[in-house]
Design an enzyme around this catalytic site. Structure first.
Site, PDB file in Angstrom:
ATOM      1  N   LYS A 172       0.834  -1.209   0.000  1.00 29.99           N
ATOM      2  CA  LYS A 172       0.000   0.000   0.000  1.00 29.99           C
ATOM      3  C   LYS A 172       0.877   1.272   0.000  1.00 29.99           C
ATOM      4  CE  LYS A 172      -3.286   2.950   1.006  1.00 29.99           C
ATOM      5  NZ  LYS A 172      -4.325   3.410   0.145  1.00 29.99           N
ATOM      6  N   LYS A 241       1.393  11.823   5.174  1.00 33.78           N
ATOM      7  CA  LYS A 241       1.692  10.777   6.187  1.00 33.78           C
ATOM      8  C   LYS A 241       2.229   9.512   5.500  1.00 33.78           C
ATOM      9  CE  LYS A 241      -2.120   8.374   7.134  1.00 33.78           C
ATOM     10  NZ  LYS A 241      -2.332   7.018   6.756  1.00 33.78           N
TER      11      LYS A 241
HETATM   12  P1  NAD Z   1     -10.851  10.544   7.971  1.00 34.59           P
HETATM   13  O1  NAD Z   1     -10.010  11.507   8.732  1.00 34.59           O
HETATM   14  O2  NAD Z   1     -11.872  11.025   7.009  1.00 34.59           O
HETATM   15  O3  NAD Z   1     -11.630   9.561   9.018  1.00 34.59           O
HETATM   16  C1  NAD Z   1     -11.058   9.051  10.185  1.00 34.59           C
HETATM   17  C2  NAD Z   1     -12.160   8.923  11.231  1.00 34.59           C
HETATM   18  O4  NAD Z   1     -11.608   8.332  12.404  1.00 34.59           O
HETATM   19  C3  NAD Z   1     -12.747  10.281  11.656  1.00 34.59           C
HETATM   20  O5  NAD Z   1     -14.163  10.264  11.531  1.00 34.59           O
HETATM   21  C4  NAD Z   1     -12.298  10.432  13.105  1.00 34.59           C
HETATM   22  O6  NAD Z   1     -13.235  11.125  13.918  1.00 34.59           O
HETATM   23  C5  NAD Z   1     -12.177   8.974  13.544  1.00 34.59           C
HETATM   24  N1  NAD Z   1     -11.293   8.787  14.692  1.00 34.59           N
HETATM   25  C6  NAD Z   1     -10.071   9.344  14.922  1.00 34.59           C
HETATM   26  N2  NAD Z   1      -9.579   8.906  16.086  1.00 34.59           N
HETATM   27  C7  NAD Z   1     -10.495   8.040  16.591  1.00 34.59           C
HETATM   28  C8  NAD Z   1     -10.542   7.259  17.787  1.00 34.59           C
HETATM   29  N3  NAD Z   1      -9.538   7.284  18.678  1.00 34.59           N
HETATM   30  N4  NAD Z   1     -11.649   6.507  18.008  1.00 34.59           N
HETATM   31  C9  NAD Z   1     -12.663   6.483  17.106  1.00 34.59           C
HETATM   32  N5  NAD Z   1     -12.682   7.210  15.977  1.00 34.59           N
HETATM   33  C10 NAD Z   1     -11.590   7.973  15.728  1.00 34.59           C
HETATM   34  O7  NAD Z   1      -9.816   9.568   7.253  1.00 34.59           O
HETATM   35  P2  NAD Z   1     -10.107   8.637   5.959  1.00 34.59           P
HETATM   36  O8  NAD Z   1      -9.829   9.409   4.724  1.00 34.59           O
HETATM   37  O9  NAD Z   1     -11.398   7.926   6.162  1.00 34.59           O
HETATM   38  O10 NAD Z   1      -8.893   7.593   6.120  1.00 34.59           O
HETATM   39  C11 NAD Z   1      -8.898   6.555   7.104  1.00 34.59           C
HETATM   40  C12 NAD Z   1      -7.708   5.640   6.831  1.00 34.59           C
HETATM   41  O11 NAD Z   1      -7.845   5.057   5.522  1.00 34.59           O
HETATM   42  C13 NAD Z   1      -6.364   6.381   6.829  1.00 34.59           C
HETATM   43  O12 NAD Z   1      -5.393   5.558   7.415  1.00 34.59           O
HETATM   44  C14 NAD Z   1      -6.086   6.624   5.346  1.00 34.59           C
HETATM   45  O13 NAD Z   1      -4.705   6.747   5.076  1.00 34.59           O
HETATM   46  C15 NAD Z   1      -6.700   5.384   4.725  1.00 34.59           C
HETATM   47  N6  NAD Z   1      -7.171   5.541   3.345  1.00 34.59           N
HETATM   48  C16 NAD Z   1      -7.857   6.660   2.938  1.00 34.59           C
HETATM   49  C17 NAD Z   1      -8.305   6.759   1.613  1.00 34.59           C
HETATM   50  C18 NAD Z   1      -9.073   7.962   1.110  1.00 34.59           C
HETATM   51  O14 NAD Z   1      -9.228   8.100  -0.114  1.00 34.59           O
HETATM   52  N7  NAD Z   1      -9.578   8.819   1.979  1.00 34.59           N
HETATM   53  C19 NAD Z   1      -8.068   5.709   0.729  1.00 34.59           C
HETATM   54  C20 NAD Z   1      -7.409   4.566   1.184  1.00 34.59           C
HETATM   55  C21 NAD Z   1      -6.960   4.491   2.499  1.00 34.59           C
END
Ligand code: NAD
Length: 288
Positions: A172, A241
């Site tokens: 990834k 990140k």
């Molecule tokens: P985001 O910031 O939109 O969502 C993260 C969520 O986690 C938020 O709603 C936040 O309130 C919650 N959160 C944070 N700390 C928490 C805790 N201690 N307990 C419970 N909830 C908590 O992020 P995202 O874009 O959804 O990405 C999530 C993961 O997926 C990341 O690691 C990212 O790198 C990965 N990712 C993102 C994408 C994308 O296109 N956005 C694609 C593939 C992978």
């Protein structure tokens, strides 16, 4: 396995959870952000008030969290998953983190007789909504076999990289290093085209059938640059990140990767200017 727990209901976690609900699973969700929790309720899921409550009602728990700190807190914290989970309840992290964190969590899980998979995903919000994600899994074959039907609901292309827990994460991070390159390339190429009075829609039509084509060009241009709307999507700070993690892998492997290094500096500086929460495609606006 019909009862799924889902912790982290953000840009990815919410549509992934909604997809599970649509496919007949009962989803118990938890997020620190009340608005995110309410969105899952609207999509037909149930909301927990703590990690412990998620564990109590679920046969399998998925997480999608934005940072190393959040993943450490949710898995290793005092009130976290490992303290609360029981053997036979697999824990599956779909977040993108540094490989050493996968290893650390896996070791603590083993001490507690818990099964863990590190299974980052690719395909963005669109892939999560359409349930067409690519899933890259590291971990034991028997746990993978058990969780596979759930992965097949979330995505279309599921890969068990190997039994090493951090193998999916390594793949990834390599994927996201390329996303960093493509996003920077698209940004600079389109700025040049604009200066030379080339219509960007026409440019897209031509390059989309030429070797300059890429899925990132299509995504960044069509959904963000052409719309002049940088609501994420995949936020620039999350890509930064992942580039940090990829560069740590490069350092460990004694590789210089000079172009990757300068890319990381570029994304860091754009984030410091206040664009971290916007979609990564915003880089286009910052390379003039
Ligand atoms: P985001 O910031 O939109 O969502 C993260 C969520 O986690 C938020 O709603 C936040 O309130 C919650 N959160 C944070 N700390 C928490 C805790 N201690 N307990 C419970 N909830 C908590 O992020 P995202 O874009 O959804 O990405 C999530 C993961 O997926 C990341 O690691 C990212 O790198 C990965 N990712 C993102 C994408 C994308 O296109 N956005 C694609 C593939 C992978």
């Amino acid at each position: 396995m019909k009862n799924i727990g889902f912790i982290g209901l953000g840009n990815m976690g919410l549509p992934m959870s909604a997809g599970l609900v649509n496919s007949g699973y009962h989803v118990m969700g938890y997020d620190l952000n009340e608005e995110a929790s309410l969105s899952l309720k609207k999509a037909g899921g149930e909301i927990a008030s703590s990690v412990a409550q998620v564990v109590e009602k679920s046969e399998l728990i998925l997480t999608s969290l934005p940072s190393v700190k959040a993943v450490e807190e949710v898995y290793l914290g005092k009130e976290g998953l490992i303290t609360n989970a029981k053997p036979g309840q697999p824990l599956v992290d779909t977040s993108t983190v540094f490989p050493a964190l996968n290893v650390k969590i896996s070791e603590v899980c083993k001490e507690h007789n818990l099964d863990f998979l590190a299974s980052p995903v690719s395909g963005g919000v669109i892939g999560a909504v359409n349930q067409t994600l690519t899933v890259m899994v590291g971990g034991s074959q028997h746990v993978y076999d058990e969780v596979l039907p759930v992965f097949q609901v979330l995505g279309e292309n599921i890969f068990h990289v190997n039994e090493q827990i951090d193998s999916g994460t390594t793949v990834k991070l390599i994927n996201n290093l390329l996303i960093g390159f493509y996003t920077a390339g698209v940004s600079e190429a389109l700025q040049l085209a604009s200066k030379k009075n080339i219509d960007l829609d026409e440019l897209f039509s031509m390059l989309n059938v030429s070797y300059g084509q890429s899925r990132i060009y299509e995504r960044n241009y069509k959904s963000f640059i052409a719309e002049n709307d940088y609501n994420p999507g995949f936020s620039l700070k999350l890509l930064r990140k992942d580039l940090e993690f990829a560069m740590e892998l490069a350092d460990e492997s004694h590789l210089a990767l000079p172009i990757s290094k300068s890319l990381l500096h570029l994304y860091r500086s754009v984030e410091q200017e206040g664009y971290g929460d916007q979609d990564m495609a915003v880089l286009y606006e910052q390379v003039k």
